[in-house]
Structure formats: C-alpha cells, structure tokens
Design a protein around this motif. Structure first.
Motif, mmCIF file in Angstrom:
data_model
loop_
_atom_site.group_PDB
_atom_site.id
_atom_site.type_symbol
_atom_site.label_atom_id
_atom_site.label_comp_id
_atom_site.label_asym_id
_atom_site.label_seq_id
_atom_site.Cartn_x
_atom_site.Cartn_y
_atom_site.Cartn_z
ATOM 1 N N ARG A 1 -0.643 15.937 16.190
ATOM 2 C CA ARG A 1 -0.968 16.462 14.870
ATOM 3 C C ARG A 1 -2.462 16.782 14.801
ATOM 4 N NH1 ARG A 1 3.677 16.486 12.281
ATOM 5 N NH2 ARG A 1 4.982 14.643 12.335
ATOM 6 N N ASP A 2 -2.761 17.930 14.178
ATOM 7 C CA ASP A 2 -4.155 18.295 13.968
ATOM 8 C C ASP A 2 -4.711 17.533 12.776
ATOM 9 O OD1 ASP A 2 -4.145 20.063 16.045
ATOM 10 O OD2 ASP A 2 -3.868 21.846 14.818
ATOM 11 N N GLY A 3 -5.960 17.088 12.926
ATOM 12 C CA GLY A 3 -6.659 16.417 11.833
ATOM 13 C C GLY A 3 -7.680 17.353 11.233
ATOM 14 N N HIS B 1 2.538 8.210 16.808
ATOM 15 C CA HIS B 1 3.323 7.302 17.647
ATOM 16 C C HIS B 1 4.779 7.199 17.191
ATOM 17 C CE1 HIS B 1 -0.020 6.115 20.101
ATOM 18 N NE2 HIS B 1 -0.760 5.941 19.003
ATOM 19 N N ALA B 2 5.036 7.444 15.916
ATOM 20 C CA ALA B 2 6.407 7.367 15.404
ATOM 21 C C ALA B 2 7.269 8.520 15.924
ATOM 22 C CB ALA B 2 6.398 7.363 13.873
#
Length: 142
Positions: free
Chosen positions: A47-49, A41-42
């Motif tokens: 992004r992959d986890g 959110h920033a």
C-alpha cells in the motif's frame, strides 16, 4: 555548522531546468517525489502511504552530469543538505518548500538499469580531460 544532511529515494517529477539566482550564479533544479510503501500484513498487499515532494538543486560539476543523465520519470537517489525555503507567491500567499541541495545524484538501480560510458584513460595512467568525464545514462527496467 548544523546542516541537516539526508538521502531521499524517489522519482523525478519535473524535467531539470537551469536557472540563475540574484547574484548571477547558475544552478539546476527539478522536483522529485518519494512515496512510502508498506506491506499490509493482513492481506499481503503493498500500500502507498504519504508522498514527500521536494525541490532538488545542483551546482557546478554535478549540474553537467544531471543535465546529460536525468529526466522526468527517472528513479533516483539524491544525497545532500536539506533546508526549508520560504517565499511569497504572486498572489501574496506565504509558502514554504523543502529543498535538497544535492551533493550526489544517481539512478536507483532497484528500479532501472544503467549503461556507464567510461572516459578513456591517458597514456600515463591518469584520467582523461574533464571534457570527457564519465557520463551515465539510465533506462527503466522492463
């Protein structure tokens, strides 16, 4: 009685292979991976986890459809019974693997398109013979 059912969305990472167990029953298996994606959110970036790897097994009628329709790299949705399989490697190391005994497999239409070949209908309104059942082929969206 207390089977754990689940659905996993992911990508086929090995080609389907037909095997047989000690009792002589044939089954088809392939490996798949499912990676978590979350939006930061920033920054607003995805992004992959972590990645979940599991073995998918198919039996009977589902086997025939998977052989004709699923290949390495295909995006799939798999539903079935989840279980842990324990085994020992050739080097004597104890390992465990997550296995999904599939009851249904299909292409992930959010990541590919599908052309469905429908079986011709018989004159009495019934479906055609099992040899001409529906076959789906998937191709990735460009």
């Amino acid at each position: 009685m207390y089977e754990t059912h689940g659905t996993v969305v992911g990508t086929v990472i090995t080609g389907p292979v037909t095997r047989s167990n000690a009792a002589g029953d044939e089954f088809l298996s392939f490996r798949m991976a499912s990676t978590v994606r979350r939006r930061d959110h920033a920054t607003g970036e995805w992004r992959d986890g972590s990645t979940l790897y599991l073995t998918v097994t198919c039996r009977r009628r589902l086997m025939a459809g998977v052989v004709q329709s699923i290949a390495k790299g295909d995006p799939v949705i798999v539903t079935g019974e989840l279980r842990t399989t324990e085994y020992t490697t050739r080097d004597g190391i104890a390992r465990s693997d997550l296995e999904l005994s599939a009851t249904a497999i299909g292409p992930d239409l959010a990541r590919c398109t599908v052309v469905l070949e429908r079986a011709p209908r018989t004159g009495d309104g019934g479906a055609a013979t099992p040899a001409t059942e529906q076959v789906a082929t998937a191709s990735l969206v460009a």
